[in-house]
Design an enzyme around this catalytic site. Sequence first.
Site, PDB file in Angstrom:
ATOM      1  N   GLY A  95       0.810  -1.176  -0.034  1.00 45.16           N
ATOM      2  CA  GLY A  95      -0.152   0.092  -0.002  1.00 45.16           C
ATOM      3  C   GLY A  95       0.730   1.189  -0.099  1.00 45.16           C
TER       4      GLY A  95
ATOM      5  CG  HIS B 250      10.219   9.245  -3.976  1.00 43.21           C
ATOM      6  ND1 HIS B 250      10.390   7.807  -3.752  1.00 43.21           N
ATOM      7  CD2 HIS B 250       8.972   9.495  -3.757  1.00 43.21           C
ATOM      8  CE1 HIS B 250       9.561   7.331  -3.315  1.00 43.21           C
ATOM      9  NE2 HIS B 250       8.610   8.140  -3.223  1.00 43.21           N
TER      10      HIS B 250
ATOM     11  CE  LYS C   7       4.435   0.910  -2.757  1.00 44.29           C
ATOM     12  NZ  LYS C   7       3.750   1.634  -2.030  1.00 44.29           N
TER      13      LYS C   7
END
Length: 167
Positions: A8, A48, A13
Site C-alpha cells: 500500500g 524521493h 516499498k
Amino acid sequence: MIYYITGGERSGKSRYAQNLALELSNSPYYLATSRVWDGDFAERVKRHVSDRDERWTTIEEEKYIGSIDIDGKTVVIDCVTLWLTNWYLDTENNVEESLKKGKEELNKLFNKEANIIVISNEIGMGVHAQTKMARKFTELQGWMNQFIAQKADQAIFMVSGLPVKLK
C-alpha cells in the site's frame, strides 16, 4: 533477476527496493516513471530524489521503459502505478490497450540481462473506488500486478515497513 515489491501507499516499498538495489550494486539506476502533475507531486518527487545519494543514476521515462539500456545494471523502477496511469490517460482510459502496451514494454524490459526491481501498489485492497474511471484503473493495476508477479523471481509484499516474502 526480477524482484517485485508491492504494498500500500507509504508501506516502505521504495526504501526496501533502494536498500535491495544497494546490496546488489554500488551504482544502481533509478527509473522514474511519473509525470509531475502538480505542486504536491513535485514535492513528493523532490523527497524521493533526496533519498538517493551520488551512487544513483536517475533515468526518467514515462512510458517506454522497454527501450532503456539497462543490460548489466541494477535498476529500481518506481513505480508501475504511475507508469500505468500514463498509459491509461494517454489511451483515454482504455484498459485493454493500456494492459497490452504495458505488457509489451515489460516483456522487453524483462528480457534484458539486469537486476530489475519493480515497485507497484496494491490499490485494490483499500476503499472501493467511487468513479467508473477509478474502478477500471484498479482492475488494470490488479491485472498488471498479477502479470509482473508471475514473471518475478522474487515477490515481496510490504506491510507497515515490514517485508513479507510471497515468492
